[in-house]
Design a protein around this motif. Structure first.
Motif, PDB file in Angstrom:
ATOM      1  N   ASN A   1      -2.057   6.162   2.167  1.00  0.00           N
ATOM      2  CA  ASN A   1      -0.711   6.235   2.733  1.00  0.00           C
ATOM      3  C   ASN A   1      -0.040   7.567   2.377  1.00  0.00           C
ATOM      4  O   ASN A   1       0.649   8.171   3.209  1.00  0.00           O
TER       5      ASN A   1
ATOM      6  N   ASP B   1       0.811  -1.228   0.000  1.00  0.00           N
ATOM      7  CA  ASP B   1       0.000   0.000   0.000  1.00  0.00           C
ATOM      8  C   ASP B   1       0.842   1.274   0.000  1.00  0.00           C
ATOM      9  O   ASP B   1       0.334   2.363   0.232  1.00  0.00           O
TER      10      ASP B   1
ATOM     11  N   LYS C   1      -1.272  10.256   4.664  1.00  0.00           N
ATOM     12  CA  LYS C   1      -0.602  10.228   5.985  1.00  0.00           C
ATOM     13  C   LYS C   1       0.705  11.001   5.977  1.00  0.00           C
ATOM     14  O   LYS C   1       1.136  11.525   6.995  1.00  0.00           O
ATOM     15  N   HIS C   2       1.353  11.046   4.807  1.00  0.00           N
ATOM     16  CA  HIS C   2       2.643  11.723   4.707  1.00  0.00           C
ATOM     17  C   HIS C   2       2.525  13.162   4.202  1.00  0.00           C
ATOM     18  O   HIS C   2       3.525  13.801   3.878  1.00  0.00           O
TER      19      HIS C   2
END
Ligand SMILES: [Zn+2]
Length: 282
Positions: free
Chosen positions: A250, A244, A253-254
């Protein structure tokens, strides 16, 4: 030994029967979600073409997206044609086939659009047109979309979907990254809003330029968002990467994405953002 032989003969017969049955089933009857592997009956998919299991949005053409995204739309620059600058073998035929299939002159639809009486310039990249690759005409159409929006003082919404630069056009394709970015900078300097919606897949030169230059960056659930592909990363890093790693969730999230929006909510979300967040008609 006899038992093994008998079993083997039986399974061969089954294989043959299965092959014959397969040949009678149309290829597009079933679709498998590439993210959660759920198998879906294609005829039961609605116009949004999303997976009920994980929310993944299947790759759809620009025309299909346009059919539910806006209240009205007027296309721009439909007559621009690439000149096949490198005389790349087989490219002219490939281009003609993609044009016939999608009804577009290149891998992006651009035009004026309206939702809830809010007007804006809209671009939709088409992943079914040579993998949404960034050709000269793709870049030219997006550049003109921003220049036109700057003159009108309109916001721009751009749906990205791309395998990256179009190798058949060599450096002319790469130059589009800088050209589009310059037009976005002028639009930005005029105090106007640019919203990007990342769709599956957004990669390569498109991620390295205009897909990441929005004031607001939205994404569809489970869309692949990255620069290099998985195989290239693994070969370069000599390591396996998580399945993922390049999923929008993902990437969010960053900090590269502001929000993930389901296809069914895109129309209302865009209308709200443009109405209340844009500096339209200042
Ligand atoms: Zn799924």
């Amino acid at each position: 030994m006899r038992l093994y032989k008998a079993k083997n003969t039986l399974s061969e017969r089954h294989v043959q029967a299965n092959r014959q049955a397969d040949a009678k089933v149309p290829d597009d009857l079933w679709r498998t979600c590439p993210k959660c592997q759920r198998t879906l009956f294609a005829a039961q998919m609605d116009e949004y073409a999303t997976c009920p299991g994980c929310g993944y949005g299947f790759r759809i053409s620009a025309k299909q997206r346009l059919s539910w995204l806006v209240d009205s739309a007027i296309p721009m620059d439909t007559d621009l044609q690439t000149k096949d600058p490198l005389n790349f073998p087989g490219y002219a035929a490939k281009l003609a086939k993609a044009q016939e299939k999608t009804g577009l002159n290149d891998s992006v639809w651009t035009g004026h659009a309206q939702i809830d009486n809010v007007e804006f310039n809209l671009g939709i990249m088409d992943p079914t047109f040579i993998m949404g690759s960034l050709g000269t005409i793709t870049g030219e159409k997006i550049t003109r979309l921003f220049e036109d929006a700057t003159k009108r003082r309109w916001p721009v919404v751009l749906f990205t979907a791309s395998g990256g630069a179009r190798m058949q056009e060599g450096i002319m394709s790469l130059m589009q990254m800088a050209k589009v970015s310059a037009a976005i900078a002028q639009h930005d300097a005029a105090g106007l809003m640019y919203i990007v919606v990342l769709t599956d897949p957004t990669t390569g030169g498109v991620t390295a330029s205009f897909a990441m230059e929005g004031d607001i960056i939205l994404s569809e659930p489970r869309a692949l968002v990255g620069f290099a592909g998985r195989r290239v990363i693994e070969q370069t890093m000599h390591t396996e990467i998580p399945a993922d790693l390049q999923d929008a969730e993902n990437v969010l999230k960053h900090g590269f994405i502001d929000h993930i929006v389901a296809r069914q909510d895109e129309k209302s979300t865009l209308a709200w953002l443009i109405k209340y967040g844009g500096k339209q008609n200042d």
